[in-house]
Motif scaffolding. Structure first.
Motif, PDB file in Angstrom:
ATOM      1  N   PRO A 100       0.807  -1.234   0.000  1.00 10.16           N
ATOM      2  CA  PRO A 100       0.000   0.000   0.000  1.00 10.16           C
ATOM      3  C   PRO A 100       0.835   1.277   0.000  1.00 10.16           C
ATOM      4  N   GLY A 101       2.116   1.200   0.282  1.00 10.15           N
ATOM      5  CA  GLY A 101       2.959   2.391   0.293  1.00 10.15           C
ATOM      6  C   GLY A 101       3.587   2.719  -1.043  1.00 10.15           C
ATOM      7  N   LEU A 102       3.399   1.861  -2.047  1.00  6.35           N
ATOM      8  CA  LEU A 102       3.996   2.106  -3.355  1.00  6.35           C
ATOM      9  C   LEU A 102       3.246   3.201  -4.091  1.00  6.35           C
ATOM     10  N   ASP A 103       3.984   3.988  -4.858  1.00  5.17           N
ATOM     11  CA  ASP A 103       3.362   5.010  -5.697  1.00  5.17           C
ATOM     12  C   ASP A 103       2.558   4.337  -6.803  1.00  5.17           C
ATOM     13  N   GLY A 104       1.380   4.866  -7.066  1.00  2.00           N
ATOM     14  CA  GLY A 104       0.488   4.275  -8.059  1.00  2.00           C
ATOM     15  C   GLY A 104      -0.583   3.398  -7.450  1.00  2.00           C
ATOM     16  N   ILE A 105      -0.429   3.013  -6.186  1.00  3.47           N
ATOM     17  CA  ILE A 105      -1.444   2.237  -5.484  1.00  3.47           C
ATOM     18  C   ILE A 105      -2.426   3.216  -4.839  1.00  3.47           C
ATOM     19  N   GLU A 106      -3.708   2.955  -5.019  1.00  2.00           N
ATOM     20  CA  GLU A 106      -4.715   3.911  -4.573  1.00  2.00           C
ATOM     21  C   GLU A 106      -4.897   3.946  -3.061  1.00  2.00           C
ATOM     22  N   LEU A 107      -4.349   2.985  -2.354  1.00  2.96           N
ATOM     23  CA  LEU A 107      -4.466   3.005  -0.903  1.00  2.96           C
ATOM     24  C   LEU A 107      -3.662   4.174  -0.325  1.00  2.96           C
TER      25      LEU A 107
END
Length: 218
Positions: A100-107
């Protein structure tokens, strides 16, 4: 460089951590931690791991047998079992936390502080996973070398040697440590990119007071 972005660094850290996790998982169940070949019968090769002892012969092939009792195992193997279980668990948890901390993930969109904290936690877990992989492999390697050069054993007595699983364990542990470090680098890159642009230096305007002279007409 154009390709060296925060998003690319995050993906690289995830792939490196995944590779280290898979390597550590395979190392845990490989029966190749220690090998032994008897000079009396060169056709027999013994292999020992954390869970099984295997015998390979050209006539029968490879036959493995699980250890009869955990308490009968040497202390280094008992410790290695626990540490490898911790390593695999924390490595898998690091990947789950980092997702969930990756860029591009909506979370956690619009919450950069939460994403930053999640990636830091993933890096710490990856480090713990790597260290708990390197520790048991190094312990078993140390005890194997000490027993091999033990002068108290007769020369004709076969001795255990370091197996191939040791090297895969070292590789997996280093990959996990590198993956955790890359997560930290990605966090630092994100902080640098989010830093507000510096204002250009404005020249200081000095206010000069003009003095007027009064002339009196007599």
């Amino acid at each position: 460089m154009v390709f060296l972005t925060t998003k690319m660094m995050q993906r690289t850290a995830s792939f490196v951590t995944l590779g280290g996790l898979v390597t550590s998982l395979v190392t845990t169940f490989l029966p190749l931690w220690k090998t032994m070949n008897s000079e009396l019968n060169e056709m027999e090769n013994w292999f020992s791991g954390l869970w099984h002892t295997c015998l390979y012969t050209e006539e029968v092939g490879i036959q493995c047998k699980a250890y009869d009792s955990i308490l009968s195992l040497p202390m280094d193997l008992q410790i290695s079992r626990v540490l490898m279980f911790v390593s695999v668990s924390t490595g898998a948890l690091a990947l789950l936390v980092a997702f969930p901390g990756l860029d591009g993930i909506e979370l956690f969109m619009g919450q950069p502080g939460v994403k930053r904290g999640v990636l830091i936690l993933a890096g710490v877990l990856a480090w713990v996973s790597g260290l708990t992989t390197l520790a048991p492999v190094s312990i078993v390697a140390y005890t194997t070398v000490v027993d091999f050069w033990n002068a108290g054993f007769p020369d004709v007595m076969p001795r255990w040697e370091i197996g191939e699983a040791m090297f895969s364990g070292w590789f997996g542990g280093l990959a996990l440590v590198i993956g955790g470090t890359l997560f930290f680098i990605a966090v630092c890159m994100g902080d640098f990119e989010q830093r507000p642009p510096s204002e250009p230096n404005t020249p200081q305007v000095t206010h000069r007071t003009t003095q007027y002279m009064r002339t009196e007409v007599v």
